[in-house]
Every structure is written in structure tokens, then in C-alpha cells.
Design a protein around this motif. Sequence first.
Motif, short mmCIF file in Angstrom:
data_model
loop_
_atom_site.label_atom_id
_atom_site.label_comp_id
_atom_site.label_asym_id
_atom_site.label_seq_id
_atom_site.Cartn_x
_atom_site.Cartn_y
_atom_site.Cartn_z
N THR A 1 24.07 45.59 39.60
CA THR A 1 23.48 45.74 40.94
C THR A 1 22.55 44.56 41.23
N ARG A 2 22.49 43.69 40.24
CA ARG A 2 21.55 42.56 40.42
C ARG A 2 22.33 41.29 40.76
N SER A 3 21.70 40.47 41.59
CA SER A 3 22.39 39.25 42.02
C SER A 3 22.61 38.31 40.84
N VAL B 1 15.75 44.51 27.80
CA VAL B 1 15.79 43.60 28.94
C VAL B 1 16.04 44.41 30.23
N ASN B 2 17.02 45.33 30.14
CA ASN B 2 17.31 46.18 31.32
C ASN B 2 16.08 46.96 31.75
N ALA B 3 15.39 47.56 30.75
CA ALA B 3 14.21 48.36 31.06
C ALA B 3 13.16 47.49 31.76
N ALA B 4 12.98 46.29 31.26
CA ALA B 4 11.98 45.37 31.85
C ALA B 4 12.39 45.01 33.27
N GLN B 5 13.71 44.75 33.45
CA GLN B 5 14.19 44.38 34.78
C GLN B 5 14.01 45.53 35.78
N ALA B 6 14.08 46.76 35.27
CA ALA B 6 13.95 47.91 36.17
C ALA B 6 12.49 48.22 36.49
#
Length: 595
Positions: A542-544, A486-491
Motif C-alpha cells: 500500500t506504500r508508494s 520495519v513494517n511496524a515502524a513504517q506503520a
Amino acid sequence: MTAIAPTRQPKRVKAKFIGPLAAALAFIMCVFAIAIYGIETYIHDQDLAARSTAVVRLFAHKLDRDTNLMMATVRAMFANPAMEDAFRRGDRKTIAELGGPLFKVLRSEHRITHLYLIRPDFVNLYRFHSPDEFGDVIDRVSLLQARDRQVPASGLELGAMGTLTLRLVVPWRRDGVLIGYIEIGEEIEHLIAEIRHSLSVDLLALVEKHFISRDQWQRGQALMQRVGDWDRFATHAALAQTTDRFPATLDDRLLGRLLAGRTADLQDQGRSLHLAIVPLEDAGKKHIGELIVMRDITDLAATFRWSIVAVTVISLLAAGGVLGIFYIALERVERDYQRQHDLEHRLLRLDTEHRRILQLEKLSAVGTMVGGIAHQLNNPLVGVVNLAQLAEREADDPARTRELLRGIRSAGEDCREFVKRMLAFSKVSGFESRTTAMASLIEDTVLLFRQAERRHLRVETRLPEEPVVLMVDPVLIRHALFNLLVNAAQATADADGVIRIELARQDDATRGLPGWSLSVSDQGCGMAAEVLTHVFEPFYTTRSDGTGLGLPVVQHVALLHDGNVTVDSEPGHGTRFALWLPDTATETSSSSTST
Ligand SMILES: Nc1ncnc2c1ncn2[C@@H]1O[C@H](COP(=O)(O)OP(=O)(O)O)[C@@H](O)[C@H]1O
Ligand SMILES: [Mg+2]
């Protein structure tokens, strides 16, 4: 906060050592100086004793030598038939004619002072040294010895006038018949002078007064033009001496001391003198007086004093040097000691500060967590309150109310969702491991991920050829892998971006354990160094819309499996998270079961 334990001040090493060392050195020096003094005194006493012995020996030797010379003279007279004839006949005139010139030579060149011709009945026939006195009977020890033993007899004889004479009496025989005696003698003064020159000592010959009378002695002194000393000692009269400078302190008391067998050291007119005594015996072995041996030891004493001073100075310098070296060495030790002490002190302070910082960090982590939770819950709750107020105001409008209620429900669901995640996070501690085929675990997770990820990003999976079966909790590992995906996709902003999953054998670098690395790499935004240092802190995001719980969960899962998580990231180029798991189920890999 832990208080800094007060540490002991470093001991004064120098002060502790230098004092005793100086005392020890002083003691050694004292012993050394005393020993040197003792040895020097011993050597010097030995030297003087040896000299006294030498005086005795040399005196005896010189007496022997002169006796031999006199013997030769006597033999020469025996060999003169005219003399023998005159002696037999008692012809004093012929004797004087034949022997007079010989005696003159003997007296002037060989210091012979007495020459007698004595008849067998001891009556003196002729005195060469005093021709007018004759016809008297001579009964001196040497003559009696010569008569009794019928061999030559010799030795010192003390004359009535206080003269000390070396005499030789030789029986004169012709064809086995005794025809008389020849007596020859010399004053021994010159022997004393010779000894003085040979041994560098002054000699004073003393005779006991009871052997002589004062009048006779004075007559003798006048006759031989001597200035003897009758009065200096109560018991002894001075017969001969090699110097006038016998010390004034040489009196009865000192003589008594010397007679008791001791030596004496004394100062006289700036001279250091050493005195010893040697007994004088006559031909009959009778003790007649003493020979006082005096040695001027001024130079020797000065040398001795100087050597003591030199030894003391050298010892002092050596001791000073040793002390100096020790002082420097000890100063170094003390400095090292001080440095070590300071270091320990600093370490202790650092340790204390470190603990305090840890404490603060914990507190701030709790603060962050509470802040995070409050923040996460506050937004939907504010929404709920606002929507509820609106709904109150607009209760008359059912459509609007329904819409607002939907909003309230949505905010409530957000809250519930958050609480659910929190619960999921706390549930991570429920850990149940079993043999797990990693390939299917990864496959299942990717499937789940594809359903959640709407952009259909490409996911590539690289697995080893042989099946990998590990002893892990599949639920937790799947959860961790899902979070990483999920983190990788968000980045990844770019829809063409690829996410790569890889499972590869890798040993743990620090512990040297065999294991597997399950990594997720992306080509996304990457992370700045500042972000990298915080990513594993709970609620750091770092994400809202982030919760900041994804990576802490991954780390927690790794730790539960005795593994770890590492991250490599380059801003703008992508990130790689790797979950390392120990190889716990290699033996059971053949009987693996898939989940
Ligand atoms: N693959 C990644 N690439 C770039 N940044 C990442 C990546 N994974 C995590 N991060 C950073 O780490 C932060 C924390 O991640 P995480 O703990 O999962 O919380 P959240 O996803 O809720 O923000 C993210 O906000 C993000 O800044
Ligand atoms: Mg996340």
C-alpha cells in the motif's frame, strides 16, 4: 479447465422395483387364492363325505332301534300263554282274537306292517296283516338264519313287490322245544324320512331290477299307494324317495358314475346339489340296491363363492396397500437418490470451478508479480532514460552532466537494490537450520533495526526467563523479524509509538504441537479488512515505495520451519504479527550455542 465428467442418471428405482414386486404379489395372491379354493373344496367334500357316512350310521342305528322295538313286541307275545296255546293248537280264530287288536295298535302307532306266526316246518299259520293268506311255506333269508342259528335274525328283505322291509324272526321255544317262529316287520320308508330330517339330506332308495318283476312291482306300488319310478334307470327301480325333486339329470350315466364310487355336483333349477351313494344290503348281506344321498348345497356353494370373492377382494386390497406403501417408500428413496445425485453433480461442478479459480489466481499472481517487477524497475529506468537524454543535450555543461550522471547512477543503484532484494527473496529457499539461542538472535536483530530506523522508536522485548534454544535457520529468522520490525515502524506515525517483541511458549491450535510464538506488535495505523486479505501476496503493497515482498518472505520463512504466520490488526489501533515455530530443539537446549 477440467471438463465435468458426465455422471450416470439416477436409476429409476421405482420402475425397477414396483414391476417385480407387483408380479411377486400377484403370484402370491394366485397361490393364496388357489390354496383357499383347495382348502374350501376339501372342507366341503369332507363335510359331504361325513354326511354320507352319517347316513349309513344313522340308518343302521334306526334299524337297530326298530329291531329292538319289534323284539319287545315279540317278547310280549311270548309271555301270553293263551296265545302260545292257540299257536300250538293251530287255532287261527283264537290267534286272530288275541293278536288282532295288538297288531292294529302296532300298525297304527309303530308302523309295524307285517306280523306272522310260522310253524316249525315254515308253514305260515297266521298273517295278521293279511289273514286270508296262510298255509304257504316261507323261505326268506331271515327265517332260514333264525332256524340255522336258533337265535333271533333280522335285516332288510326285498319283497317280490318291490317293498323293502325290516324283518325280525324270533324262534319260539317253550322248555327247550321249538314250537315255531314269530316274524315281525316294517316298511322302511319312514326311516328314510327320519334320516332326511336328521341330516337335511334327500334320499332315494333304489333296488336292482333283476330282483323283482315289473308286474309285481307295479302291484306293490298300487297296494301301497305309491308312485314309484320304474323307467328312470335301466338297471334300478326307485322304491322310496324323500322328495319328488330329484334332478332330471339324475340318469343312468350319472348313476353309473355314482356306482363307480364317485360323488357328483350338479345344478338343477337354480339349486346346487351334491350326490353320493350308499349301498343297501339285505339280511343275508346281499347287495340289493343303493341309497342315493342328495344334499342341497345351494347356500353352502353361495357362501363358498362369496368367501372366495371376499378373500380375493381382501387380498387385492392388501396387495394394493403393500404396493402403495412400497411405492411411497421407493419414491422417497428415488427422491433421496436424485438429491444425492444432484449434490454430487453440484460438488463436482464446484470442484471444477474451484480448480479454474485457483488456476486464474495463479495466473493473476504471476501477472501481479510481473507487474510489480516491471513497475519497480520501470520507474528508475524511466529516470535513467530521461537523465541520459538531458545529459546528451547538456553535454557541454560538465557540472550539469555530472549532476545528471549522479542521478543516473542513483537510479541504477535503485535498480540494483531492487534486484538485490529480489535475489534475497529467491535465496530464502536456501535453508540451513542449527541450534539457535533465540534471545541473542532477537537482540542482534533489534540492534540492526535501530541502525536502520532513524526515529529511534522504542522497542520493548519480552522474553521467557529460561533460555530458549530452537533448531532454526538464524539468518532467515533474523531476516523475517527484521521485516516485521520495519513494517511496524513504517506503520507507526507517532514518534512515541512503541514496538513490542515477545517470545512466548504456545501450542499450535490446529495440530496440537508444542512451539513458540515470536510476535511483533505495534500501535500504528492498523489495516483494513481488505488489506489484511492481501498482505501475504507477493508485491502487494500500500506504500508508494514498498516492494510488497516483506511479508511473503516472512511467510516463506515460517513455512520452511514448518511454522506459520498469523496477523491481528485493528485499523487505527495497531497490528500484531506472530511467527509460530515448532519446539524442535528442546532436548538440545542445555547444550545450546549462541550465534
Ligand atoms: N505493521 C503493519 N501495520 C500496518 N500495515 C502493515 C504492517 N505491516 C505490513 N502492512 C501492510 O502490508 C503491506 C505489505 O507489506 P510488505 O509485504 O512488507 O510490503 P511493503 O512493506 O514493501 O509494502 C504494506 O504495504 C502495508 O500496507
Ligand atoms: Mg515491508
